[in-house]
Design an enzyme around this catalytic site. Sequence first.
Site, short mmCIF file in Angstrom:
data_model
loop_
_atom_site.label_atom_id
_atom_site.label_comp_id
_atom_site.label_asym_id
_atom_site.label_seq_id
_atom_site.Cartn_x
_atom_site.Cartn_y
_atom_site.Cartn_z
N TYR A 177 10.75 7.27 15.92
CA TYR A 177 10.67 7.43 14.47
C TYR A 177 11.83 8.29 13.97
O TYR A 177 12.55 7.93 13.03
CB TYR A 177 9.32 8.07 14.10
CG TYR A 177 9.05 8.11 12.61
CD1 TYR A 177 8.74 6.95 11.91
CD2 TYR A 177 9.11 9.31 11.89
CE1 TYR A 177 8.49 6.98 10.54
CE2 TYR A 177 8.86 9.35 10.53
CZ TYR A 177 8.54 8.18 9.85
OH TYR A 177 8.30 8.22 8.50
N ASN A 187 11.59 0.53 1.52
CA ASN A 187 10.50 1.50 1.70
C ASN A 187 9.67 1.26 2.95
O ASN A 187 9.07 2.20 3.49
CB ASN A 187 9.61 1.43 0.44
CG ASN A 187 8.28 2.12 0.64
OD1 ASN A 187 8.18 3.34 0.52
ND2 ASN A 187 7.24 1.35 0.94
N LYS A 217 15.04 7.37 11.46
CA LYS A 217 15.22 8.03 10.16
C LYS A 217 16.56 8.78 10.08
O LYS A 217 17.16 8.86 9.01
CB LYS A 217 14.04 8.95 9.87
CG LYS A 217 12.69 8.21 9.70
CD LYS A 217 12.71 7.22 8.54
CE LYS A 217 11.35 6.63 8.25
NZ LYS A 217 11.36 5.70 7.10
N ARG A 276 0.86 -1.20 0.00
CA ARG A 276 0.00 0.00 0.00
C ARG A 276 0.89 1.25 0.00
O ARG A 276 2.12 1.15 0.02
CB ARG A 276 -0.91 -0.01 1.22
CG ARG A 276 -0.18 0.24 2.51
CD ARG A 276 -1.11 0.30 3.70
NE ARG A 276 -0.40 0.83 4.85
CZ ARG A 276 -0.73 0.66 6.12
NH1 ARG A 276 -1.78 -0.08 6.41
NH2 ARG A 276 -0.04 1.20 7.08
N VAL A 304 10.54 -7.17 7.31
CA VAL A 304 11.91 -6.68 7.07
C VAL A 304 12.82 -6.80 8.28
O VAL A 304 14.04 -6.71 8.14
CB VAL A 304 11.92 -5.22 6.55
CG1 VAL A 304 11.28 -5.10 5.19
CG2 VAL A 304 11.27 -4.27 7.57
N1 NAD Z 1 3.42 9.21 4.59
C1 NAD Z 1 4.27 10.12 4.97
O1 NAD Z 1 3.88 11.27 5.20
C2 NAD Z 1 5.75 9.80 5.08
C3 NAD Z 1 6.61 10.88 5.31
C4 NAD Z 1 7.98 10.64 5.40
C5 NAD Z 1 8.47 9.36 5.25
N2 NAD Z 1 7.61 8.31 5.04
C6 NAD Z 1 8.21 6.98 4.87
O2 NAD Z 1 7.84 6.47 3.61
C7 NAD Z 1 7.83 5.03 3.65
C8 NAD Z 1 6.52 4.51 3.10
O3 NAD Z 1 5.46 4.88 3.99
P1 NAD Z 1 3.96 5.15 3.52
O4 NAD Z 1 3.72 6.59 3.65
O5 NAD Z 1 3.69 4.49 2.23
O6 NAD Z 1 3.18 4.42 4.73
P2 NAD Z 1 2.17 3.18 4.74
O7 NAD Z 1 1.89 2.96 6.18
O8 NAD Z 1 1.06 3.43 3.82
O9 NAD Z 1 3.03 1.98 4.13
C9 NAD Z 1 4.05 1.34 4.85
C10 NAD Z 1 4.11 -0.11 4.38
O10 NAD Z 1 5.16 -0.77 5.11
C11 NAD Z 1 4.67 -2.03 5.51
N3 NAD Z 1 5.38 -2.54 6.68
C12 NAD Z 1 5.32 -2.12 7.95
N4 NAD Z 1 6.07 -2.89 8.75
C13 NAD Z 1 6.64 -3.82 7.94
C14 NAD Z 1 7.54 -4.90 8.17
N5 NAD Z 1 7.99 -5.19 9.39
N6 NAD Z 1 7.93 -5.64 7.10
C15 NAD Z 1 7.47 -5.37 5.86
N7 NAD Z 1 6.62 -4.37 5.59
C16 NAD Z 1 6.20 -3.61 6.62
C17 NAD Z 1 3.20 -1.79 5.82
O11 NAD Z 1 2.46 -3.01 5.87
C18 NAD Z 1 2.80 -0.88 4.68
O12 NAD Z 1 2.39 -1.59 3.55
C19 NAD Z 1 8.08 4.67 5.12
O13 NAD Z 1 9.43 4.34 5.30
C20 NAD Z 1 7.73 5.94 5.86
O14 NAD Z 1 8.40 6.02 7.10
C21 NAD Z 1 6.26 8.51 4.96
#
Ligand code: NAD
Length: 259
Positions: free
Chosen positions: A153, A89, A157, A16, A63
Amino acid sequence: MGRLDHKVALITGAARGQGAAEARLFVREGARVFLCDVLEEEGQALAAEIGADGLASFARLDVSDAEAWQRVVREIEAKAGRLDILVNNAGTNVRHALTDTTREEWDRMLDVNLTGQFLGIQACAPLMKQTGGGSIVNLGSTAGIMGHPVAGYSTSKWGVRGLTKSAATELAPANIRVNALHPGVVATPMMDSASTLFRELVELTPLGRAAQPEEMAEVVLFLASDASSFITGIDLAADGGFSELGTYAAVWKRLHAAS
Ligand SMILES: NC(=O)c1ccc[n+]([C@@H]2O[C@H](COP(=O)([O-])OP(=O)(O)OC[C@H]3O[C@@H](n4cnc5c(N)ncnc54)[C@H](O)[C@@H]3O)[C@@H](O)[C@H]2O)c1
């Protein structure tokens, strides 16, 4: 001609959000993509939807599990014979203040967001080396560029940045590039778009909106593809100006609103 023709990619957290957008774009650009996640139903469904011609498959991967990484890499070697791109990711966030964060929450954020990337690089680099090199993209965050109130968090990061530079240094002679992408606010399930936090962050983003996951996927594609062939070890913020301009932009906006 696709920008990833003949390339094989592994994307974590691909069921997702941004990972799903990356998987869709990578397949459109010609890559064979292994989507990995702990969300099996969503991951299977997405792989079936975008990979009708065999370009996408799903594998369950937590992961933070070193053995699971080894299993997935063996599967990729058996099925595709090579690996060109790793997108670290997957991420998780428990938004508690430092003083309210439990040991379990702290460990989980570091295990998934940081150790998960370390394990991924360790597991994937040998196969990448065998087939001439590749590109690794680590997802960080503006929480790893600026001071940030969620200690677990943010610490994870900031760690991604150190890990990225270490790996880039070590793997450069093997022609493996390693870069970090730091998104600002992105409209995904991680960031509830109905929340006050989301509204406040958008308000402080100079471009005045959240990113769509597809916009982040384009940046990941750039770092993953040969378009960035001379770039390694960098921190690239894609955050609508939040980290570089946010504070003065907000002051400027208030001054002008007042006058
Ligand atoms: N959404 C934001 O505003 C934002 C901002 C900065 C950074 N990020 C980073 O971007 C990346 C993607 O996040 P997103 O926004 O798509 O969030 P999201 O929560 O929609 O997706 C994260 C995905 O990681 C998977 N996941 C979680 N734990 C896991 C594990 N142990 N093993 C395998 N998969 C696992 C989840 O099931 C999910 O599908 C992340 O690293 C997040 O920290 C997101």
